[in-house]
Scaffold this motif. Sequence first.
Motif, PDB file in Angstrom:
ATOM      1  N   LEU A 208      44.547  21.100  64.449  1.00 23.40           N
ATOM      2  CA  LEU A 208      43.296  21.615  65.000  1.00 23.40           C
ATOM      3  C   LEU A 208      42.285  20.498  65.179  1.00 23.40           C
ATOM      4  N   LEU A 209      42.286  19.547  64.252  1.00 25.60           N
ATOM      5  CA  LEU A 209      41.265  18.498  64.218  1.00 25.60           C
ATOM      6  C   LEU A 209      41.867  17.151  64.585  1.00 25.60           C
ATOM      7  N   ARG A 210      41.011  16.281  65.139  1.00 25.78           N
ATOM      8  CA  ARG A 210      41.335  14.871  65.282  1.00 25.78           C
ATOM      9  C   ARG A 210      40.209  14.096  64.595  1.00 25.78           C
ATOM     10  N   PRO A 211      40.292  13.964  63.259  1.00 22.10           N
ATOM     11  CA  PRO A 211      39.199  13.335  62.508  1.00 22.10           C
ATOM     12  C   PRO A 211      38.850  11.940  62.990  1.00 22.10           C
ATOM     13  N   ASP A 212      39.841  11.196  63.506  1.00 22.97           N
ATOM     14  CA  ASP A 212      39.550   9.836  63.974  1.00 22.97           C
ATOM     15  C   ASP A 212      38.537   9.855  65.114  1.00 22.97           C
ATOM     16  N   LEU A 213      38.684  10.808  66.034  1.00 24.59           N
ATOM     17  CA  LEU A 213      37.752  10.891  67.151  1.00 24.59           C
ATOM     18  C   LEU A 213      36.385  11.382  66.690  1.00 24.59           C
ATOM     19  N   ALA A 214      36.372  12.378  65.813  1.00 32.85           N
ATOM     20  CA  ALA A 214      35.091  12.883  65.314  1.00 32.85           C
ATOM     21  C   ALA A 214      34.327  11.787  64.586  1.00 32.85           C
ATOM     22  N   GLU A 215      35.026  11.028  63.750  1.00 33.48           N
ATOM     23  CA  GLU A 215      34.375   9.957  63.005  1.00 33.48           C
ATOM     24  C   GLU A 215      33.909   8.836  63.931  1.00 33.48           C
ATOM     25  N   GLU A 216      34.704   8.538  64.986  1.00 38.48           N
ATOM     26  CA  GLU A 216      34.299   7.505  65.941  1.00 38.48           C
ATOM     27  C   GLU A 216      33.028   7.935  66.672  1.00 38.48           C
ATOM     28  N   ALA A 217      32.957   9.212  67.050  1.00 36.18           N
ATOM     29  CA  ALA A 217      31.768   9.703  67.739  1.00 36.18           C
ATOM     30  C   ALA A 217      30.543   9.624  66.842  1.00 36.18           C
ATOM     31  N   VAL A 218      30.686  10.005  65.583  1.00 40.01           N
ATOM     32  CA  VAL A 218      29.567   9.924  64.641  1.00 40.01           C
ATOM     33  C   VAL A 218      29.143   8.477  64.455  1.00 40.01           C
ATOM     34  N   ARG A 219      30.112   7.578  64.345  1.00 38.89           N
ATOM     35  CA  ARG A 219      29.792   6.158  64.163  1.00 38.89           C
ATOM     36  C   ARG A 219      29.016   5.622  65.359  1.00 38.89           C
ATOM     37  N   LEU A 220      29.476   5.956  66.562  1.00 38.83           N
ATOM     38  CA  LEU A 220      28.792   5.489  67.764  1.00 38.83           C
ATOM     39  C   LEU A 220      27.397   6.101  67.880  1.00 38.83           C
ATOM     40  N   ALA A 221      27.265   7.365  67.487  1.00 40.29           N
ATOM     41  CA  ALA A 221      25.938   8.000  67.514  1.00 40.29           C
ATOM     42  C   ALA A 221      25.000   7.317  66.523  1.00 40.29           C
ATOM     43  N   ARG A 222      25.517   6.913  65.380  1.00 42.70           N
ATOM     44  CA  ARG A 222      24.685   6.187  64.409  1.00 42.70           C
ATOM     45  C   ARG A 222      24.233   4.844  64.984  1.00 42.70           C
ATOM     46  N   ILE A 223      25.144   4.137  65.665  1.00 45.82           N
ATOM     47  CA  ILE A 223      24.780   2.859  66.270  1.00 45.82           C
ATOM     48  C   ILE A 223      23.697   3.070  67.320  1.00 45.82           C
ATOM     49  N   LEU A 224      23.867   4.102  68.149  1.00 40.90           N
ATOM     50  CA  LEU A 224      22.863   4.407  69.160  1.00 40.90           C
ATOM     51  C   LEU A 224      21.510   4.703  68.524  1.00 40.90           C
ATOM     52  N   HIS A 225      21.531   5.422  67.414  1.00 40.85           N
ATOM     53  CA  HIS A 225      20.270   5.765  66.749  1.00 40.85           C
ATOM     54  C   HIS A 225      19.593   4.524  66.168  1.00 40.85           C
TER      55      HIS A 225
END
Length: 416
Positions: A208-225
Amino acid sequence: MNERRAARSVEAVFREDRSRLLALLAARFGDLDLAEETASEAVEAALQRWPVDGVPDKPLAWLLTTARRKAVDRIRRDRAFAERLALLQLESDRAAAVVPEPGFDDVPDERLQLFFTCCHPALSPEAQTALVLRFLAGLTTPEVARAFLVPTATMAQRIVRAKRKIRSARIPFRVPGPEELPGRLPSVLRAVYLVFTEGYAASAGDGLLRPDLAEEAVRLARILHRLLPAEREVAGLLALLLLTDARRAARTDAAGRQVLLEDQDRSLWDADLVAEGQRLLVPALTGPGVGPYAVQAAIAALHDEAADMDSTDWPQIVTLYDVLLGIDGSPLVALNRAVAVAMRDGPEEGLALLDGLAGAEELRGYHLLPAARADLLRRLGRTAEAAAAYRAALALVGNEPERATLTRRLTELGRP
């Protein structure tokens, strides 16, 4: 044993650093096709050399060096690329002499640089996001197509045209200056959001989940912030991802089966992520012109604050969806609003809204529309219609855990 170890090492490096390798190659050679092809050739070379020579201390650096050499060899062999090689050298010399603008911090990650490059205004919004998902997030073309709710062949053509546009228009692979960032930002945010969406509920596969993609998105959002702390929608997006990802541990059981929101053990939700998301939500919602990610984050926060489904503030959630519809009147938002209306006013009201979306082109092939209809029909006791809707959803669903949930619901309709 050496071959198996080398293969595992190559797979691990390529899985973890594929997007970074592509970003570095694309920035150097200005060609996504060349970057992808030479990265693959470097992986093939590693599978041949590492069993003999051993796995290098810095595997990514080895792959990058090998890919660069192969790219240069290919350009030299191809007369059509001779001029490009000269231009690359000229641009490299010029870049070395450029002094950064005062007050502008470089984007702190090669992949984020490529995010902004793929979101160049010369490309359509759909092409921008498709390129980001394909080359930065590592999604396959069918997965990108699923994110856009379009056929795979359509998406493949879109990606080819976008890459051709980058070549023909000589779109530079570089970090945009501060005056360009605001215009590029909405497309970048949308791309990060779609990466997270694929990680939150995979479009296909056994999990159901792809944690690698979810974590990558969160990481990139943190960098953007960190890069744009005054941009409220950046804070809104990061808040949304955190408030949603906080439920990850409760969304599947020990066997990997899907656990629906109403059945989740809310004690498993990550309280630290919820608290961080709530803190970010305050500045995201403060001031005029609230953005769509901040509104969605506010909806997610209401879910996270509730002790169970019955105590969820459904009237407030419907109100927020009304606001969101005014910003983004997409059928997908309307679908989510219809489900919230069903929770507030009853299944008949929600079903009437869902039936009004039956002809929406953007929802054609989207399994959650018939799945939502099936659940409301089941609650109304309209068993035969519910069974037909569950079968329609099963014909469209991509990943196996969601398929198992729909199958279980369909089976339960036949029981007393």
